[in-house]
Design an enzyme around this catalytic site. Structure first.
Site, mmCIF file in Angstrom:
data_model
loop_
_atom_site.group_PDB
_atom_site.id
_atom_site.type_symbol
_atom_site.label_atom_id
_atom_site.label_comp_id
_atom_site.label_asym_id
_atom_site.label_seq_id
_atom_site.Cartn_x
_atom_site.Cartn_y
_atom_site.Cartn_z
ATOM 1 N N TYR A 140 13.948 11.007 52.023
ATOM 2 C CA TYR A 140 14.668 12.038 52.780
ATOM 3 C C TYR A 140 14.921 13.265 51.902
ATOM 4 O O TYR A 140 14.584 14.393 52.280
ATOM 5 C CB TYR A 140 15.989 11.470 53.298
ATOM 6 C CG TYR A 140 16.977 12.519 53.745
ATOM 7 C CD1 TYR A 140 16.695 13.349 54.818
ATOM 8 C CD2 TYR A 140 18.192 12.686 53.069
ATOM 9 C CE1 TYR A 140 17.589 14.319 55.221
ATOM 10 C CE2 TYR A 140 19.098 13.649 53.475
ATOM 11 C CZ TYR A 140 18.800 14.473 54.540
ATOM 12 O OH TYR A 140 19.689 15.439 54.932
ATOM 13 N N LEU A 189 30.476 7.463 56.517
ATOM 14 C CA LEU A 189 31.656 6.658 56.197
ATOM 15 C C LEU A 189 32.843 6.932 57.119
ATOM 16 O O LEU A 189 33.455 5.991 57.643
ATOM 17 C CB LEU A 189 32.069 6.881 54.741
ATOM 18 C CG LEU A 189 33.312 6.114 54.280
ATOM 19 C CD1 LEU A 189 33.111 4.610 54.404
ATOM 20 C CD2 LEU A 189 33.684 6.499 52.846
#
Length: 329
Positions: A140, A189
């Site tokens: 990525y 998160l």
């Protein structure tokens, strides 16, 4: 003249669209809705299609007077990029090539690029600055770096001016509560912690508590999504003023640990959030924090949501109101 926002139905892209709309900008949104949501687009004209579709992209440019582009459209899951690198090179790199070639064809020579601090890989310094080496540790990050380098050579050859914005973790929701974060699968998160608070997950996993940090858990940057959106708008204005191409980090300069995020989420939500310690994940650095000094000085960027508590509180409000995200019924 309009601003074209690719990936404008996605999380950060939709907030950039909202920020542009608040300034009265004419907006054109392109999104294939692979990860984006129609309901997240609160302004402008939406075209549903893929950047790699030449006829589709030609229609977008022919039907609108575009003077600048903000480019968000990309696949962005680090883990997936390591198992399906071809998917990331084809969508991210080839998709960007198609976009840049169409921009040159239509004499659109300004682009703001949503990049990532993953371009740095393992940091040499903390906080990271723009002149540190770039050595991505995942596919990525490598594709995002390739996209930046492509823009550099389009600048050399065609005079296309770009601003690349590198950052880590966007979090939070728009202050008016109308748009927020909804990914499938969710890998960030803050929303994962809030899903645990909502009872949609049994617990939150903490991957390692033996790092060389104050509480043993990893430390990361968290920036409010509206502050990130503002930086993209400021970058468009800078390019319109005739500025040269540039790369900027966007960060809070200090970072927060995984355990701090969970503790603050407990305080904000007033709910018990079970945390389970699990083994470290391969390739997770102890600390990733970016310096944004250059962006503050040259773009005039000043985050409005300075505290992690404010960021999480805005996210919690949206998740409480939209426990199923943008899903209807």
């Amino acid at each position: 003249m309009a601003v074209l926002v690719t990936g404008g139905a996605g999380y950060i892209g939709s907030h950039a669209v909202a920020a542009l709309a608040e300034r009265g900008e004419e907006i054109v949104v392109v999104d294939n809705l692979q990860q984006g949501h129609r309901d997240a687009v609160t302004g402008g004209k939406l075209y549903v299609g893929d950047l790699r579709d030449a006829d589709f992209l030609e229609t977008v440019f022919k039907e609108n007077k575009i003077d600048s582009v903000i480019h968000f459209a990309a696949n962005s899951l680090v883990g997936e990029s390591m198992t399906l690198p071809g998917k990331y090179y084809h969508n991210n790199v080839y998709g960007t090539l198609c976009l840049l070639e169409k921009m040159i064809e239509h004499n659109v020579l300004r682009i703001v690029f949503s990049s990532t601090a993953a371009t740095y890989g393992e940091p040499e310094n903390v906080p990271i600055d723009e002149f540190d080496r770039t050595l991505p540790t995942n596919a990525y990050g490598e594709t995002k770096l390739a996209m930046e380098k492509m823009m550099k050579w389009f600048d050399v050859a065609h005079g296309l001016k770009y601003v690349s914005l590198r950052y880590f973790n966007a979090a939070g929701a728009h202050p008016d509560g109308k748009i927020g974060e909804d990914h499938s699968p969710e890998t960030h998160l803050v929303p994962i912690v809030l899903q645990a608070a909502l009872g949609k997950r049994p617990h939150i996993s903490v991957f390692g508590e033996d790092y060389e940090t104050p509480d043993g858990s990893c430390i990361r940057d968290y920036i409010h999504v509206s502050d990130l959106a503002e930086a993209h708008v400021l970058a468009v204005h800078r390019l319109r003023s005739g500025a040269d191409s540039a790369i900027y980090n966007l960060g809070n300069g200090q970072g927060f640990s995984v355990k701090e995020v969970i503790d603050i989420a407990r305080n904000v939500t007033g709910r018990e959030i079970k945390a389970v310690i699990e083994p470290r994940r391969a390739g997770d650095p102890a600390v990733l924090v970016a310096s944004s000094d250059r962006a503050r000085k040259e773009l005039g960027w000043e985050p409005k949501f300075a505290s992690l508590e404010d960021i999480i509180r805005s996210a919690w409000g949206w998740h409480l109101a939209n426990p199923e995200g943008y899903a209807k019924g």
